[in-house]
Design a protein around this motif. Structure first.
Motif, PDB file in Angstrom:
ATOM      1  N   LEU A 218       0.828  -1.206   0.000  1.00 58.71           N
ATOM      2  CA  LEU A 218       0.000   0.000   0.000  1.00 58.71           C
ATOM      3  C   LEU A 218       0.861   1.254   0.000  1.00 58.71           C
ATOM      4  O   LEU A 218       0.559   2.224  -0.719  1.00 58.71           O
ATOM      5  CB  LEU A 218      -0.908  -0.019   1.226  1.00 58.71           C
ATOM      6  CG  LEU A 218      -1.843   1.180   1.399  1.00 58.71           C
ATOM      7  CD1 LEU A 218      -2.765   1.323   0.185  1.00 58.71           C
ATOM      8  CD2 LEU A 218      -2.664   1.047   2.670  1.00 58.71           C
ATOM      9  N   GLU A 219       1.955   1.248   0.786  1.00 59.18           N
ATOM     10  CA  GLU A 219       2.846   2.407   0.799  1.00 59.18           C
ATOM     11  C   GLU A 219       3.509   2.613  -0.565  1.00 59.18           C
ATOM     12  O   GLU A 219       3.656   3.751  -1.029  1.00 59.18           O
ATOM     13  CB  GLU A 219       3.908   2.231   1.885  1.00 59.18           C
ATOM     14  CG  GLU A 219       3.368   2.352   3.307  1.00 59.18           C
ATOM     15  CD  GLU A 219       4.453   2.202   4.331  1.00 59.18           C
ATOM     16  OE1 GLU A 219       5.602   1.899   3.935  1.00 59.18           O
ATOM     17  OE2 GLU A 219       4.160   2.380   5.534  1.00 59.18           O
TER      18      GLU A 219
ATOM     19  N   ILE B 246       2.233   1.773  -3.439  1.00 60.50           N
ATOM     20  CA  ILE B 246       1.210   2.272  -4.375  1.00 60.50           C
ATOM     21  C   ILE B 246       0.973   3.762  -4.175  1.00 60.50           C
ATOM     22  O   ILE B 246       0.934   4.546  -5.139  1.00 60.50           O
ATOM     23  CB  ILE B 246      -0.100   1.480  -4.206  1.00 60.50           C
ATOM     24  CG1 ILE B 246       0.110   0.029  -4.683  1.00 60.50           C
ATOM     25  CG2 ILE B 246      -1.254   2.136  -4.960  1.00 60.50           C
ATOM     26  CD1 ILE B 246      -1.054  -0.874  -4.370  1.00 60.50           C
ATOM     27  N   GLN B 247       0.793   4.193  -2.891  1.00 60.47           N
ATOM     28  CA  GLN B 247       0.487   5.609  -2.665  1.00 60.47           C
ATOM     29  C   GLN B 247       1.680   6.492  -2.997  1.00 60.47           C
ATOM     30  O   GLN B 247       1.516   7.648  -3.413  1.00 60.47           O
ATOM     31  CB  GLN B 247       0.034   5.822  -1.224  1.00 60.47           C
ATOM     32  CG  GLN B 247       1.101   5.664  -0.171  1.00 60.47           C
ATOM     33  CD  GLN B 247       0.562   5.834   1.240  1.00 60.47           C
ATOM     34  OE1 GLN B 247      -0.630   5.665   1.474  1.00 60.47           O
ATOM     35  NE2 GLN B 247       1.442   6.150   2.175  1.00 60.47           N
ATOM     36  N   ASN B 248       2.919   5.977  -2.836  1.00 61.57           N
ATOM     37  CA  ASN B 248       4.100   6.778  -3.184  1.00 61.57           C
ATOM     38  C   ASN B 248       4.315   6.863  -4.682  1.00 61.57           C
ATOM     39  O   ASN B 248       5.018   7.761  -5.172  1.00 61.57           O
ATOM     40  CB  ASN B 248       5.344   6.210  -2.503  1.00 61.57           C
ATOM     41  CG  ASN B 248       5.338   6.437  -1.012  1.00 61.57           C
ATOM     42  OD1 ASN B 248       4.747   7.397  -0.528  1.00 61.57           O
ATOM     43  ND2 ASN B 248       6.000   5.543  -0.260  1.00 61.57           N
TER      44      ASN B 248
ATOM     45  N   VAL C  56       2.011   7.524  -6.744  1.00 61.80           N
ATOM     46  CA  VAL C  56       1.130   8.593  -7.253  1.00 61.80           C
ATOM     47  C   VAL C  56       1.892   9.914  -7.169  1.00 61.80           C
ATOM     48  O   VAL C  56       2.382  10.282  -6.104  1.00 61.80           O
ATOM     49  CB  VAL C  56      -0.175   8.657  -6.429  1.00 61.80           C
ATOM     50  CG1 VAL C  56      -1.051   9.799  -6.906  1.00 61.80           C
ATOM     51  CG2 VAL C  56      -0.914   7.342  -6.521  1.00 61.80           C
TER      52      VAL C  56
ATOM     53  N   LEU D 138      -1.115  13.345  -1.652  1.00 62.16           N
ATOM     54  CA  LEU D 138      -2.279  12.607  -1.159  1.00 62.16           C
ATOM     55  C   LEU D 138      -2.238  12.577   0.373  1.00 62.16           C
ATOM     56  O   LEU D 138      -1.208  12.250   0.962  1.00 62.16           O
ATOM     57  CB  LEU D 138      -2.274  11.179  -1.698  1.00 62.16           C
ATOM     58  CG  LEU D 138      -3.431  10.255  -1.303  1.00 62.16           C
ATOM     59  CD1 LEU D 138      -3.795   9.351  -2.472  1.00 62.16           C
ATOM     60  CD2 LEU D 138      -3.089   9.417  -0.095  1.00 62.16           C
TER      61      LEU D 138
ATOM     62  N   VAL E  85      -4.614  11.272   3.859  1.00 62.80           N
ATOM     63  CA  VAL E  85      -5.716  10.459   4.365  1.00 62.80           C
ATOM     64  C   VAL E  85      -6.001  10.908   5.800  1.00 62.80           C
ATOM     65  O   VAL E  85      -5.104  10.897   6.646  1.00 62.80           O
ATOM     66  CB  VAL E  85      -5.392   8.959   4.327  1.00 62.80           C
ATOM     67  CG1 VAL E  85      -6.569   8.155   4.882  1.00 62.80           C
ATOM     68  CG2 VAL E  85      -5.070   8.517   2.906  1.00 62.80           C
TER      69      VAL E  85
ATOM     70  N   ARG F 158      -2.374   9.060   6.950  1.00 65.85           N
ATOM     71  CA  ARG F 158      -1.405   8.632   5.925  1.00 65.85           C
ATOM     72  C   ARG F 158      -1.073   9.820   5.013  1.00 65.85           C
ATOM     73  O   ARG F 158      -1.870  10.749   4.875  1.00 65.85           O
ATOM     74  CB  ARG F 158      -1.956   7.480   5.077  1.00 65.85           C
ATOM     75  CG  ARG F 158      -1.918   6.121   5.732  1.00 65.85           C
ATOM     76  CD  ARG F 158      -2.478   5.062   4.788  1.00 65.85           C
ATOM     77  NE  ARG F 158      -2.306   3.730   5.299  1.00 65.85           N
ATOM     78  CZ  ARG F 158      -1.209   2.994   5.136  1.00 65.85           C
ATOM     79  NH1 ARG F 158      -0.192   3.486   4.431  1.00 65.85           N
ATOM     80  NH2 ARG F 158      -1.116   1.788   5.644  1.00 65.85           N
TER      81      ARG F 158
ATOM     82  N   ASN G 168       1.543  10.467   1.139  1.00 67.17           N
ATOM     83  CA  ASN G 168       2.558   9.875   0.253  1.00 67.17           C
ATOM     84  C   ASN G 168       3.774  10.789   0.190  1.00 67.17           C
ATOM     85  O   ASN G 168       3.818  11.866   0.798  1.00 67.17           O
ATOM     86  CB  ASN G 168       1.965   9.595  -1.121  1.00 67.17           C
ATOM     87  CG  ASN G 168       1.514  10.875  -1.812  1.00 67.17           C
ATOM     88  OD1 ASN G 168       1.646  11.970  -1.256  1.00 67.17           O
ATOM     89  ND2 ASN G 168       0.995  10.747  -3.026  1.00 67.17           N
TER      90      ASN G 168
ATOM     91  N   ILE H 113     -10.190  11.269   1.825  1.00 68.63           N
ATOM     92  CA  ILE H 113      -8.926  11.256   1.086  1.00 68.63           C
ATOM     93  C   ILE H 113      -8.824  12.581   0.342  1.00 68.63           C
ATOM     94  O   ILE H 113      -9.727  12.955  -0.406  1.00 68.63           O
ATOM     95  CB  ILE H 113      -8.869  10.087   0.086  1.00 68.63           C
ATOM     96  CG1 ILE H 113      -9.027   8.753   0.839  1.00 68.63           C
ATOM     97  CG2 ILE H 113      -7.563  10.116  -0.692  1.00 68.63           C
ATOM     98  CD1 ILE H 113      -9.121   7.559  -0.098  1.00 68.63           C
TER      99      ILE H 113
ATOM    100  N   LEU I 251      -6.773  14.760  -2.417  1.00 69.37           N
ATOM    101  CA  LEU I 251      -5.839  14.613  -3.539  1.00 69.37           C
ATOM    102  C   LEU I 251      -5.657  15.983  -4.164  1.00 69.37           C
ATOM    103  O   LEU I 251      -6.627  16.625  -4.600  1.00 69.37           O
ATOM    104  CB  LEU I 251      -6.404  13.621  -4.562  1.00 69.37           C
ATOM    105  CG  LEU I 251      -5.468  13.241  -5.704  1.00 69.37           C
ATOM    106  CD1 LEU I 251      -4.228  12.538  -5.165  1.00 69.37           C
ATOM    107  CD2 LEU I 251      -6.187  12.342  -6.697  1.00 69.37           C
TER     108      LEU I 251
END
Length: 691
Positions: free
Chosen positions: A591-592, A594-596, A598, A602, A604, A613, A615, A688, A690
């Motif tokens: 998960l980390e 994936i979010q990094n 982007v 981002l 959370v 959270r 990124n 979330i 963005l």
């Protein structure tokens, strides 16, 4: 010594040493301390006299200083020699601990300390204190018993002992018993030190030997600490680090002895003065205990140790102790290390100390004036005179024929035989009357009535008179059963020559003795039958107890199997949890990643708008770090973005996404997308953001 607020266990060992040296110890009440670690550690040693808030300590210390040493105890003891005996009798009655053979200087120092603690200056006042407050006797007993111990105390002596341990093990095979006794173990450091020595000598084969270390003391509070096997870091400070790592498990600032060593040490309460010893021992360690005893008690305890040891086994004493009272029983192995070896002479357990008589209440009774004679006193005088002139010679005995009192002149009936003296009636009475006394005694015990014997004429006893015995049961206070043996002299019949023909007399004596012997044999047969029935009943009870024990053993075995099954299930569940934990960690890493990946910042947030959270892009843009996790959105150092908190709360409440354009104070433009973070179709877990 005074312990105030602080963390850790600093000062605990010092408090114990101060009290052992005769000082007074204070600790701040943990409830009033900002940090209660140090006060609580000191209290846990059991060596704190007062637990007070700091503002009241000064007044208590002033009272102690004013009262201590006001009148030297030694001066008071010389003027009242019965006082110490009276006080020790009171201590023994309450605590069952006999200090009568302890060295008096040690006792007086402890008594003086307790007098100062109770703010009294005379022994008479202190006796009044213990009468009014019996718990003070417990405190005095605990003060006298206080001792100082440590792991491997006197390291040179333990290095010499290590060689002796090697000699003991050289004569042992796997599966053999190794029995060690630590007398006066206090808080257990010495017992565990011995366990460590044997463990290091045996190494990997430690479990192949049946090692038992009996650690005994009279202080139950000290043994409670010893049984825990948990010690402050300060008490291990002088030990080698590798030895600590091998035999202890750290828990914060404390260390716990390893289970394999704890299991071989058996703690039990024992009074060396009164209780029987352990037997078949390979080593006895009794260090810094004998120094508190008088020479007579030291000699008796050395005899007890000699009896308890196997032939050729070892005795380990303190550096101020020796065997000069019983040099014939031990040989010197290492004089500097105070190590001795049992000589192979015949061993016999010395008699244990009998119950000490408790002095009557009050002091200096011999100085009381005589009371005037009352009517009751005249009655006693009359009864005494009647007994002297009319009651026959009588002997008061118990059920074991032990003489309790003699009335009248019984010197012609009682004789002391050569050899070791005995004070029971059967041993002392003339041989011609022994059998008859036993028969009459048996009849009186069984029937609880008076048992009369036949008139006997024993020429050697009195050529002119006969004698007749009778046994009377006597009611007595308490549990002891008493009997009165009466000796009645019978004059010769009137008109008969006082000197009979010797042959007739001899025949009569033989006939009487034969009849008495027959009665005695009949009594023995009845006793044997009764004993047989009792033994049969006892055998049945033992068999029943054996069956109960077998049933209990089967239940324990079943419980053990259930515990093993439960343990296996727990082990399986633990393995599954470990697998789940590993999978969760892998998912978190994915998960980390994936979010990094982007490129857009981002964030959370949870339902309370706290950051959960972010990124790497958000970290660069908004300068975020791990320290910001959990902080509210308004507390984050974000660029000036109006209505950001309001918009986030709106999405949490409505669960509808929101898009808008933001221009901050620096004229930078952001396209903001706020989406709800849904736990399921109905519940929102946060939002979330963005950018």
């Amino acid at each position: 010594g005074i312990i105030l607020s602080g963390t850790g266990s600093d000062g605990a060992a010092g408090i114990h040493a101060i009290k052992a040296a005769g000082g007074f110890t204070f600790s701040q009440d943990p409830e009033t301390a900002k940090y209660n670690g140090m006060p609580q550690s000191a209290i846990d040693t059991g060596s704190v006299d007062w637990i007070l808030p700091p503002e009241t300590m000064g007044a208590e210390i002033s009272l102690i200083v004013l009262n201590r040493g006001l009148i030297p105890v030694a001066t008071q003891a010389a003027s009242a020699p019965a006082t110490l005996k009276t006080l020790l009798g009171k201590v023994r009655s309450r605590t069952k601990v006999d200090f009568s053979q302890y060295k008096e200087p040690t006792l007086w120092r402890r008594i003086e300390r307790r007098m100062a603690a109770n703010h009294v200056s005379t022994l008479q006042d202190y006796l009044q204190v213990v009468d009014d407050t019996p718990v003070e006797l417990d405190r005095l007993c605990k003060d006298i018993l206080i001792s100082v111990t440590a792991f491997f105390r006197d390291s040179d002596a333990f290095a010499r002992l290590d060689k002796v341990v090697g000699d003991i093990l050289a004569n042992k095979q796997p599966g053999d018993d190794i029995r060690v006794w630590t007398a006066g173990c206090a808080t257990g450091e010495e017992a565990y030190s011995l366990a460590i020595l044997f463990s290091e000598r045996l190494g990997a084969s430690f479990d192949q030997y049946r090692l038992q270390i009996f650690a005994t003391d009279i202080d139950l509070d000290a043994m409670a600490l010893a049984r825990r096997g948990v010690f402050a870091a300060a008490s291990l400070a002088h030990m080698d680090r590798s030895r600590i790592r091998a035999h202890f498990t750290p828990h914060g600032d404390r260390y716990e002895i390893n289970k394999n060593l704890r299991d071989v040490v058996i703690f039990a309460r024992q009074d060396l003065v009164q209780d029987p010893p352990f037997l078949r021992l390979d080593l006895i360690s009794c260090r810094n205990v004998l120094i508190y005893f008088q020479s007579e008690l030291q000699a008796r305890l050395l005899s007890v140790f000699h009896y308890a040891l196997n032939p050729g086994a070892y005795l380990f004493l303190g550096k101020s102790e020796g065997i000069f009272q019983q040099e014939a029983l031990f040989g010197v192995v290492d004089k500097e290390g105070r190590l001795y070896r049992r000589h192979g002479v015949a061993a016999r357990l010395p008699l244990l100390r009998s119950e000490m008589a408790i002095p009557a209440a009050g002091l200096n009774q011999h100085l009381r004036p005589a009371k005037p004679t009352t009517p009751l006193g005249f009655e006693n005088i009359l009864l005494e005179a009647a007994g002297r002139y009319f009651i026959p010679t009588s002997i008061l005995i118990n059920g074991k024929f032990e003489i309790r009192h003699i009335h009248g002149d019984a010197s012609r009936l009682l004789n002391v035989s050569p050899g070791k003296p005995a004070f029971d009636l059967i041993s002392l009475i003339r041989r011609e009357l022994r059998t008859e006394v036993q028969v009459l005694m048996r009849q009186a015990q069984v029937k609880q009535t008076v048992a009369h014997g036949r008139p006997r004429h024993i020429k050697a006893l009195d050529p002119n008179r006969g004698v007749r015995l009778s046994v009377h049961p006597v009611l007595a206070p308490g549990n002891e059963t008493l009997f009165m043996v009466c000796i009645e002299w019978i004059p010769a019949p009137a008109g008969k020559n006082t000197i009979e023909d010797s042959n007739n007399v001899t025949n009569k004596e033989l006939e009487d003795e034969l009849a008495a012997t027959r009665e005695h044999l009949q009594t023995l047969v009845e006793e044997l039958e009764t004993s047989n029935e009792e033994m049969q009943a006892l055998n049945e009870e033992i068999q029943a107890s054996n069956e109960e024990m077998q049933a209990s053993n089967e239940e324990l075995e079943a419980s053990n199997e259930e515990l093993q099954s439960t343990n296996e299930e727990l082990a399986t569940v633990n393995e599954e949890l470990q697998i789940k934990t590993a999978e969760t960690q892998e998912l978190n890493i994915e998960l980390e990643c994936i979010q990094n990946s982007v490129d857009y910042p981002l964030l959370v947030l949870d339902q309370k708008s706290a950051l959960q959270r972010f990124n790497s892009a958000a970290a660069r843009l908004f300068r975020l770090g791990v320290a910001q996790i959990g902080r509210h959105l308004r507390d984050l150092a974000l660029p000036d973005m109006p209505d950001l908190v309001t918009d986030s709360q709106q999405v949490i409440d409505t669960q509808n996404a929101l898009d808008r354009q933001i221009v901050n104070a620096n004229r930078r433009h952001y396209a903001l997308h706020i989406a709800p973070l849904l736990r399921d179709a109905q519940r929102s877990a946060g939002v979330i953001l963005l950018f």
